[in-house]
Write a protein that holds these residues in place. Structure first.
Motif, PDB file in Angstrom:
ATOM      1  N   GLU A 133      -0.788  35.709  19.615  1.00 20.17           N
ATOM      2  CA  GLU A 133      -1.754  34.921  19.285  1.00 20.17           C
ATOM      3  C   GLU A 133      -2.272  33.731  18.722  1.00 20.17           C
ATOM      4  O   GLU A 133      -1.651  33.155  19.045  1.00 20.17           O
ATOM      5  N   GLY A 134      -2.946  33.124  18.174  1.00 20.40           N
ATOM      6  CA  GLY A 134      -3.326  31.537  17.866  1.00 20.40           C
ATOM      7  C   GLY A 134      -3.966  30.766  18.914  1.00 20.40           C
ATOM      8  O   GLY A 134      -4.281  31.962  19.147  1.00 20.40           O
ATOM      9  N   GLY A 135      -3.627  30.305  18.914  1.00 21.27           N
ATOM     10  CA  GLY A 135      -4.071  28.794  20.106  1.00 21.27           C
ATOM     11  C   GLY A 135      -5.735  28.695  19.994  1.00 21.27           C
ATOM     12  O   GLY A 135      -6.130  29.130  18.313  1.00 21.27           O
ATOM     13  N   GLU A 136      -6.455  27.820  20.466  1.00 17.21           N
ATOM     14  CA  GLU A 136      -7.815  27.507  20.177  1.00 17.21           C
ATOM     15  C   GLU A 136      -9.239  28.782  20.550  1.00 17.21           C
ATOM     16  O   GLU A 136      -9.761  28.734  19.879  1.00 17.21           O
ATOM     17  N   PHE A 137      -8.874  29.653  20.824  1.00 16.46           N
ATOM     18  CA  PHE A 137      -9.156  30.661  20.792  1.00 16.46           C
ATOM     19  C   PHE A 137      -9.134  32.435  20.339  1.00 16.46           C
ATOM     20  O   PHE A 137      -9.734  32.981  20.920  1.00 16.46           O
ATOM     21  N   GLY A 138      -8.166  32.144  19.679  1.00 15.11           N
ATOM     22  CA  GLY A 138      -7.352  33.408  18.404  1.00 15.11           C
ATOM     23  C   GLY A 138      -6.811  34.578  19.548  1.00 15.11           C
ATOM     24  O   GLY A 138      -6.541  35.664  18.818  1.00 15.11           O
ATOM     25  N   PHE A 141      -0.757  32.022  23.383  1.00 15.07           N
ATOM     26  CA  PHE A 141      -1.005  30.415  24.064  1.00 15.07           C
ATOM     27  C   PHE A 141       0.531  30.345  25.270  1.00 15.07           C
ATOM     28  O   PHE A 141       1.121  30.812  24.854  1.00 15.07           O
ATOM     29  N   ILE A 142       0.141  29.706  25.554  1.00 17.89           N
ATOM     30  CA  ILE A 142       1.884  28.876  26.832  1.00 17.89           C
ATOM     31  C   ILE A 142       1.714  27.458  26.333  1.00 17.89           C
ATOM     32  O   ILE A 142       0.570  27.037  26.763  1.00 17.89           O
ATOM     33  N   LYS A 143       2.599  26.796  25.406  1.00 19.83           N
ATOM     34  CA  LYS A 143       2.539  25.599  25.424  1.00 19.83           C
ATOM     35  C   LYS A 143       3.809  24.938  25.418  1.00 19.83           C
ATOM     36  O   LYS A 143       5.042  25.623  25.946  1.00 19.83           O
ATOM     37  N   ASN A 144       3.703  23.442  26.445  1.00 19.29           N
ATOM     38  CA  ASN A 144       4.534  23.088  27.079  1.00 19.29           C
ATOM     39  C   ASN A 144       5.485  23.083  28.326  1.00 19.29           C
ATOM     40  O   ASN A 144       6.065  22.571  28.622  1.00 19.29           O
ATOM     41  N   LYS A 175     -11.371  36.730  37.199  1.00 17.79           N
ATOM     42  CA  LYS A 175      -9.883  36.018  37.044  1.00 17.79           C
ATOM     43  C   LYS A 175      -9.601  35.168  35.322  1.00 17.79           C
ATOM     44  O   LYS A 175      -8.693  34.000  34.967  1.00 17.79           O
ATOM     45  N   GLY A 176     -10.292  34.531  35.112  1.00 20.39           N
ATOM     46  CA  GLY A 176     -10.502  33.220  34.134  1.00 20.39           C
ATOM     47  C   GLY A 176      -9.541  33.697  32.624  1.00 20.39           C
ATOM     48  O   GLY A 176      -9.265  35.281  32.125  1.00 20.39           O
ATOM     49  N   LEU A 177      -8.711  32.341  32.769  1.00 20.05           N
ATOM     50  CA  LEU A 177      -7.680  32.554  32.044  1.00 20.05           C
ATOM     51  C   LEU A 177      -7.716  32.011  30.291  1.00 20.05           C
ATOM     52  O   LEU A 177      -8.056  32.683  29.290  1.00 20.05           O
ATOM     53  N   ASP A 179      -1.247  22.712  27.839  1.00 22.51           N
ATOM     54  CA  ASP A 179      -0.616  23.611  26.974  1.00 22.51           C
ATOM     55  C   ASP A 179      -2.265  25.408  27.711  1.00 22.51           C
ATOM     56  O   ASP A 179      -3.609  24.576  26.809  1.00 22.51           O
ATOM     57  N   LEU A 180      -1.778  26.608  27.712  1.00 22.29           N
ATOM     58  CA  LEU A 180      -2.900  27.201  28.114  1.00 22.29           C
ATOM     59  C   LEU A 180      -3.083  28.229  26.589  1.00 22.29           C
ATOM     60  O   LEU A 180      -2.025  28.711  26.225  1.00 22.29           O
ATOM     61  N   HIS A 181      -4.358  27.948  26.479  1.00 19.36           N
ATOM     62  CA  HIS A 181      -5.080  28.691  25.336  1.00 19.36           C
ATOM     63  C   HIS A 181      -5.792  29.353  26.180  1.00 19.36           C
ATOM     64  O   HIS A 181      -6.694  29.317  26.555  1.00 19.36           O
ATOM     65  N   PHE A 182      -5.173  31.381  25.870  1.00 20.80           N
ATOM     66  CA  PHE A 182      -6.309  31.911  26.664  1.00 20.80           C
ATOM     67  C   PHE A 182      -7.209  32.303  25.714  1.00 20.80           C
ATOM     68  O   PHE A 182      -7.674  32.378  24.171  1.00 20.80           O
TER      69      PHE A 182
END
Length: 137
Positions: free
Chosen positions: A29-34, A37-40, A91-93, A109-112
């Motif tokens: 949950e959370g991140g730029e798009f709610g 995410f996977i960070k770092n 295939k967009g993440l 940091d990947l924000h889904f």
């Protein structure tokens, strides 16, 4: 029909950095798009560009970090590389935000996107989050 002449590549791809040197932050949950995410995670690190006979120096690492860090909206990320027969749209993440970590690495940091949880190929975001939790390698 004239035959094509291909030039030998002059730009080298660096070896993949495996795993996490420091604790990743992973959330469904959370991140730029709610949508999680996977960070770092490490994107590129200084040292040998394995299989290419080249060396990734600190100047190159800094250039990668600076070029990508300027993207205020992040850089689009997708699951696998598109090909002639493939569909890159489904295939967009999400978007990756890059930075230099000061230790010779570029981190991301990947924000889904919410849509990455409901693609024609299934829940790609959920799969990657599971993989990051289960096996960071």
């Amino acid at each position: 029909m004239a035959s094509k002449t291909y030039m030998k590549p002059t730009i080298f791809k660096a070896g993949v950095v495996r795993g996490f040197d420091s604790t990743p932050e992973i959330s469904r949950e959370g991140g730029e798009f709610g949508a999680g995410f996977i960070k770092n995670f490490a994107v590129i690190t200084g040292g040998p560009a394995l299989g290419h006979g080249a060396w990734v120096d600190s100047e190159f690492v800094n250039q990668v970090a600076n070029e990508h860090a300027d993207a205020k909206k992040g850089i689009k990320s997708r699951y696998t590389h598109p090909n002639q027969c493939g569909d890159s749209l489904s295939k967009g993440l999400g978007r990756v935000f890059y930075r230099a970590d000061g230790d010779g690495k570029v981190r991301g940091d990947l924000h889904f996107w919410k849509a990455a949880h409901n693609t024609p190929d299934g829940d790609l975001a959920g799969f990657l989050i599971d993989l990051a939790e289960d096996d960071p390698e």
